[in-house]
Design an enzyme around this catalytic site. Structure first.
Site, PDB file in Angstrom:
ATOM      1  N   ARG A 162       0.838  -1.217   0.000  1.00 47.04           N
ATOM      2  CA  ARG A 162       0.000   0.000   0.000  1.00 47.04           C
ATOM      3  C   ARG A 162       0.865   1.257   0.000  1.00 47.04           C
ATOM      4  O   ARG A 162       0.562   2.250   0.653  1.00 47.04           O
ATOM      5  CB  ARG A 162      -0.947   0.049   1.205  1.00 47.04           C
ATOM      6  CG  ARG A 162      -1.976  -1.045   1.262  1.00 47.04           C
ATOM      7  CD  ARG A 162      -2.962  -0.933   0.098  1.00 47.04           C
ATOM      8  NE  ARG A 162      -4.082  -1.850   0.252  1.00 47.04           N
ATOM      9  CZ  ARG A 162      -4.069  -3.128  -0.162  1.00 47.04           C
ATOM     10  NH1 ARG A 162      -2.995  -3.612  -0.773  1.00 47.04           N
ATOM     11  NH2 ARG A 162      -5.118  -3.894   0.002  1.00 47.04           N
ATOM     12  N   SER A 236     -10.563  -0.249   3.151  1.00 47.16           N
ATOM     13  CA  SER A 236      -9.825  -0.358   4.422  1.00 47.16           C
ATOM     14  C   SER A 236      -9.365   1.030   4.848  1.00 47.16           C
ATOM     15  O   SER A 236      -8.703   1.728   4.063  1.00 47.16           O
ATOM     16  CB  SER A 236      -8.596  -1.241   4.254  1.00 47.16           C
ATOM     17  OG  SER A 236      -8.958  -2.514   3.794  1.00 47.16           O
ATOM     18  N   GLU A 332      -4.519   4.057   5.815  1.00 53.73           N
ATOM     19  CA  GLU A 332      -4.337   3.827   4.379  1.00 53.73           C
ATOM     20  C   GLU A 332      -4.966   4.983   3.604  1.00 53.73           C
ATOM     21  O   GLU A 332      -4.441   5.433   2.586  1.00 53.73           O
ATOM     22  CB  GLU A 332      -5.006   2.508   3.967  1.00 53.73           C
ATOM     23  CG  GLU A 332      -4.924   2.289   2.473  1.00 53.73           C
ATOM     24  CD  GLU A 332      -5.749   1.129   1.957  1.00 53.73           C
ATOM     25  OE1 GLU A 332      -5.589   0.005   2.453  1.00 53.73           O
ATOM     26  OE2 GLU A 332      -6.533   1.355   1.014  1.00 53.73           O
TER      27      GLU A 332
HETATM   28  P1  FAD Z   1      -8.434   8.974  -5.239  1.00 54.80           P
HETATM   29  O1  FAD Z   1      -9.156   8.609  -4.008  1.00 54.80           O
HETATM   30  O2  FAD Z   1      -9.043   9.989  -6.117  1.00 54.80           O
HETATM   31  O3  FAD Z   1      -6.963   9.447  -4.848  1.00 54.80           O
HETATM   32  C1  FAD Z   1      -6.174   8.688  -3.960  1.00 54.80           C
HETATM   33  C2  FAD Z   1      -4.815   9.400  -3.791  1.00 54.80           C
HETATM   34  O4  FAD Z   1      -4.096   9.371  -5.017  1.00 54.80           O
HETATM   35  C3  FAD Z   1      -4.968  10.881  -3.433  1.00 54.80           C
HETATM   36  O5  FAD Z   1      -3.888  11.228  -2.584  1.00 54.80           O
HETATM   37  C4  FAD Z   1      -4.846  11.602  -4.766  1.00 54.80           C
HETATM   38  O6  FAD Z   1      -4.337  12.914  -4.638  1.00 54.80           O
HETATM   39  C5  FAD Z   1      -3.854  10.711  -5.507  1.00 54.80           C
HETATM   40  N1  FAD Z   1      -4.080  10.634  -6.960  1.00 54.80           N
HETATM   41  C6  FAD Z   1      -5.211  10.217  -7.598  1.00 54.80           C
HETATM   42  N2  FAD Z   1      -5.022  10.234  -8.922  1.00 54.80           N
HETATM   43  C7  FAD Z   1      -3.753  10.658  -9.138  1.00 54.80           C
HETATM   44  C8  FAD Z   1      -2.956  10.883 -10.315  1.00 54.80           C
HETATM   45  N3  FAD Z   1      -3.412  10.656 -11.545  1.00 54.80           N
HETATM   46  N4  FAD Z   1      -1.686  11.333 -10.136  1.00 54.80           N
HETATM   47  C9  FAD Z   1      -1.183  11.582  -8.900  1.00 54.80           C
HETATM   48  N5  FAD Z   1      -1.892  11.407  -7.763  1.00 54.80           N
HETATM   49  C10 FAD Z   1      -3.153  10.925  -7.886  1.00 54.80           C
HETATM   50  N6  FAD Z   1      -7.515  -0.430  -2.460  1.00 54.80           N
HETATM   51  C11 FAD Z   1      -6.732  -1.509  -2.593  1.00 54.80           C
HETATM   52  O7  FAD Z   1      -5.507  -1.385  -2.749  1.00 54.80           O
HETATM   53  N7  FAD Z   1      -7.236  -2.774  -2.558  1.00 54.80           N
HETATM   54  C12 FAD Z   1      -8.548  -3.008  -2.388  1.00 54.80           C
HETATM   55  O8  FAD Z   1      -8.970  -4.157  -2.354  1.00 54.80           O
HETATM   56  C13 FAD Z   1      -9.418  -1.884  -2.246  1.00 54.80           C
HETATM   57  N8  FAD Z   1     -10.730  -2.063  -2.042  1.00 54.80           N
HETATM   58  C14 FAD Z   1     -11.552  -0.982  -1.882  1.00 54.80           C
HETATM   59  C15 FAD Z   1     -12.924  -1.207  -1.686  1.00 54.80           C
HETATM   60  C16 FAD Z   1     -13.796  -0.136  -1.538  1.00 54.80           C
HETATM   61  C17 FAD Z   1     -15.269  -0.404  -1.333  1.00 54.80           C
HETATM   62  C18 FAD Z   1     -13.299   1.173  -1.615  1.00 54.80           C
HETATM   63  C19 FAD Z   1     -14.248   2.339  -1.515  1.00 54.80           C
HETATM   64  C20 FAD Z   1     -11.936   1.414  -1.799  1.00 54.80           C
HETATM   65  C21 FAD Z   1     -11.052   0.328  -1.929  1.00 54.80           C
HETATM   66  N9  FAD Z   1      -9.671   0.502  -2.123  1.00 54.80           N
HETATM   67  C22 FAD Z   1      -8.851  -0.594  -2.290  1.00 54.80           C
HETATM   68  C23 FAD Z   1      -9.081   1.853  -2.111  1.00 54.80           C
HETATM   69  C24 FAD Z   1      -9.164   2.580  -3.481  1.00 54.80           C
HETATM   70  O9  FAD Z   1     -10.119   2.006  -4.302  1.00 54.80           O
HETATM   71  C25 FAD Z   1      -7.808   2.567  -4.189  1.00 54.80           C
HETATM   72  O10 FAD Z   1      -6.835   3.159  -3.410  1.00 54.80           O
HETATM   73  C26 FAD Z   1      -7.879   3.290  -5.563  1.00 54.80           C
HETATM   74  O11 FAD Z   1      -6.691   3.085  -6.261  1.00 54.80           O
HETATM   75  C27 FAD Z   1      -8.111   4.787  -5.405  1.00 54.80           C
HETATM   76  O12 FAD Z   1      -8.368   5.318  -6.679  1.00 54.80           O
HETATM   77  P2  FAD Z   1      -9.061   6.722  -6.901  1.00 54.80           P
HETATM   78  O13 FAD Z   1      -8.970   7.042  -8.346  1.00 54.80           O
HETATM   79  O14 FAD Z   1     -10.405   6.728  -6.309  1.00 54.80           O
HETATM   80  O15 FAD Z   1      -8.087   7.659  -6.070  1.00 54.80           O
HETATM   81  N1  EPU Z   2     -11.115  -9.991  10.262  1.00 56.55           N
HETATM   82  C1  EPU Z   2     -11.780 -10.020  11.466  1.00 56.55           C
HETATM   83  N2  EPU Z   2     -12.757  -9.094  11.687  1.00 56.55           N
HETATM   84  C2  EPU Z   2     -13.093  -8.174  10.763  1.00 56.55           C
HETATM   85  C3  EPU Z   2     -12.411  -8.133   9.530  1.00 56.55           C
HETATM   86  C4  EPU Z   2     -11.412  -9.066   9.298  1.00 56.55           C
HETATM   87  O1  EPU Z   2     -11.496 -10.848  12.337  1.00 56.55           O
HETATM   88  O2  EPU Z   2     -14.007  -7.396  11.030  1.00 56.55           O
HETATM   89  C5  EPU Z   2     -10.087 -11.015   9.994  1.00 56.55           C
HETATM   90  C6  EPU Z   2     -10.600 -12.041   8.963  1.00 56.55           C
HETATM   91  O3  EPU Z   2     -11.306 -13.062   9.595  1.00 56.55           O
HETATM   92  C7  EPU Z   2      -9.315 -12.551   8.359  1.00 56.55           C
HETATM   93  C8  EPU Z   2      -8.412 -11.308   8.396  1.00 56.55           C
HETATM   94  O4  EPU Z   2      -8.968 -10.425   9.358  1.00 56.55           O
HETATM   95  O5  EPU Z   2      -8.752 -13.537   9.169  1.00 56.55           O
HETATM   96  C9  EPU Z   2      -8.251 -10.616   7.044  1.00 56.55           C
HETATM   97  O6  EPU Z   2      -9.525 -10.152   6.585  1.00 56.55           O
HETATM   98  P1  EPU Z   2      -9.886  -9.989   5.019  1.00 56.55           P
HETATM   99  O7  EPU Z   2      -9.533 -11.233   4.279  1.00 56.55           O
HETATM  100  O8  EPU Z   2     -11.272  -9.480   4.947  1.00 56.55           O
HETATM  101  O9  EPU Z   2      -8.886  -8.917   4.479  1.00 56.55           O
HETATM  102  P2  EPU Z   2      -8.280  -7.566   5.113  1.00 56.55           P
HETATM  103  O10 EPU Z   2      -6.900  -7.858   5.594  1.00 56.55           O
HETATM  104  O11 EPU Z   2      -9.228  -6.981   6.097  1.00 56.55           O
HETATM  105  C10 EPU Z   2      -7.108  -6.797   2.923  1.00 56.55           C
HETATM  106  C11 EPU Z   2      -6.951  -5.491   2.208  1.00 56.55           C
HETATM  107  C12 EPU Z   2      -8.154  -5.248   1.306  1.00 56.55           C
HETATM  108  C13 EPU Z   2      -8.226  -6.372   0.282  1.00 56.55           C
HETATM  109  C14 EPU Z   2      -8.366  -7.705   1.017  1.00 56.55           C
HETATM  110  C15 EPU Z   2      -8.282  -8.902   0.080  1.00 56.55           C
HETATM  111  C16 EPU Z   2      -5.551  -4.021   3.506  1.00 56.55           C
HETATM  112  C17 EPU Z   2      -5.478  -2.847   4.411  1.00 56.55           C
HETATM  113  N3  EPU Z   2      -6.769  -4.401   3.125  1.00 56.55           N
HETATM  114  O12 EPU Z   2      -8.211  -6.660   3.808  1.00 56.55           O
HETATM  115  O13 EPU Z   2      -7.955  -4.018   0.614  1.00 56.55           O
HETATM  116  O14 EPU Z   2      -9.318  -6.203  -0.588  1.00 56.55           O
HETATM  117  O15 EPU Z   2      -7.290  -7.850   1.990  1.00 56.55           O
HETATM  118  O16 EPU Z   2      -6.989  -9.031  -0.400  1.00 56.55           O
HETATM  119  O17 EPU Z   2      -4.517  -4.575   3.150  1.00 56.55           O
HETATM  120  C18 EPU Z   2      -8.267  -1.659   0.738  1.00 56.55           C
HETATM  121  O18 EPU Z   2      -7.050  -1.551   0.699  1.00 56.55           O
HETATM  122  O19 EPU Z   2      -9.039  -0.671   0.784  1.00 56.55           O
HETATM  123  C19 EPU Z   2      -8.870  -2.998   0.749  1.00 56.55           C
HETATM  124  C20 EPU Z   2     -10.180  -3.210   0.851  1.00 56.55           C
END
Ligand code: FAD
Ligand code: EPU
Length: 336
Positions: A162, A236, A332
């Protein structure tokens, strides 16, 4: 190019926070960006993609630049690989689907992550056993300091969990214009993540294709994570904390069920969601700010919570996790 004055940023962030931007421009080309930034001088700007990883805590007085450069190009093709460039403003999941339709492997595990292509390298997005760095070839970014466009290869980006140079050492300096991915024409499936294997089994799939993996990942994500179209959130809120082995050993003696995953350099990654749940926060709600009932790592806005309320809640959560476990949670989400 139109400058919009005094507009609400509500439609531009998935936390659904209603703050105003004094000026806002949707940027559609690199030349447009250069013109704006040349006249803007050194004043700060806020770069926005899909707004799915930001928490807006106040009205934004600096110029907001929404990066809307689009376009997908096949740059080069080899026997087993294809190089595909996507504009920063392309919607991430739509781009993933574009590659799935053409049978290009690599992005299937990263299906349904919100946001745009340009932000994907910022925190090296990751999910279900794959990170952006695994499929990354290069990106082009506008350097605000030198007012030039530079190409960055994988080592230049200093990708970590991240993290990248764009989120840490050089935060705010570069604006990503496009990203080139190295995708595989001969799929290399990544099914090591237990949840994917279980989901494929439920789906009755024995010899999965990349499209099956994408479908499995979408199902898992829909069952676990709140849809920002329904409840405001940014995924997250914290990173999963990485601790040294000594701290991990003492925690695992006290909490034998603590989820833990090996990380680089003999360190251990803990599950922030588990730590937060153990502190009793899961399903907590005060006003419209809360902790999601199915995933304690996701803070939510049930309606009209302010960014400050969410931030204050996150601080209380981090303090209680530190008090109980001696572990610091790092955000994050980007707090603005
Ligand atoms: P923004 O929120 O618009 O920007 C994020 C940051 O990047 C800001 O600091 C912004 O200034 C900068 N930025 C944006 N675009 C540019 C650019 N072109 N050049 C320079 N800087 C820029 N993330 C994960 O890694 N894994 C996941 O599984 C995951 N699951 C998610 C689930 C949900 C429901 C949600 C809401 C979010 C999740 N995220 C996850 C976080 C998010 O989706 C990612 O970080 C995504 O890449 C953000 O993209 P954005 O375009 O919305 O960025
Ligand atoms: N867990 C709990 N309680 C909770 C949530 C999770 O006990 O309320 C435990 C689960 O049981 C499991 C562990 O935590 O043992 C991990 O949970 P999960 O598999 O849901 O994944 P996570 O670690 O919570 C990460 C990423 C997600 C990504 C998923 C799948 C980070 C900070 N988050 O979540 O990314 O989608 O793994 O790879 O690394 C994001 O970055 O925004 C994001 C959603």
């Amino acid at each position: 190019m139109t400058i919009q004055k005094n507009i609400s940023l509500l439609p531009y962030n998935t936390f659904h926070i209603d703050v105003n931007a004094s000026s806002f421009i949707s940027v559609k080309s690199a030349d447009e960006l250069d013109n704006i930034l040349t006249s803007q001088g050194k004043e700060p700007v806020l770069i926005l993609g899909g707004g799915s990883n930001v928490l807006l805590t106040k009205n934004v007085e600096s110029l907001v630049l929404k990066i809307d450069l689009i376009g997908i190009d096949e740059v080069k093709e080899e026997a087993s690989h294809i190089y595909v460039r996507a504009g920063a403003g392309e919607i991430w999941h739509e781009f993933v689907q574009y590659t799935m339709k053409r049978n290009w492997g690599g992005l299937e595990n990263l299906s349904l992550i919100p946001g745009n292509v340009g932000a994907a390298p910022i925190q090296n997005i990751g999910a279900y056993g794959v990170e952006l760095k695994d499929v990354f070839f290069e990106l082009e970014a506008y350097d605000r300091k030198e007012k030039k466009v530079y190409a960055f290869g994988v080592n230049d980006c200093k990708f970590g969990y991240r993290d990248s140079i764009f989120k840490s050492a050089e935060k705010g300096r570069y604006i990503i214009l496009n990203v080139t991915f190295l995708l595989s024409k001969v799929p290399v499936l990544k099914t090591s993540y237990g949840a994917i294997r279980e989901e494929l089994k439920k789906m009755g799939v024995q010899s999965p294709t990349i499209q099956d993996i994408s479908r499995a990942v979408i199902k898992i994500r829909r069952s676990k994570l709140p849809d920002p179209a329904e409840i405001g959130n940014a995924g997250s809120f914290f990173k999963n904390p990485v601790v040294d082995h000594t701290l991990f050993l003492s925690l695992s003696k006290k909490y034998p069920d603590i989820p833990a995953y090996p990380h680089e350099d003999k360190s251990v990654k803990l599950a922030a969601g588990w730590l937060i749940e153990q502190c009793g926060w899961k399903g907590y709600r005060k006003g419209d700010a809360g902790v999601h009932a199915n995933q304690a790592l996701v803070l939510v806005n049930y309606g009209k919570a302010s960014g400050l309320e969410i931030l204050q809640l996150s601080e209380k959560i981090a303090q209680s996790v530190h008090k109980k476990f001696g572990v610091y949670l790092e955000r994050e989400v980007n707090v603005i």
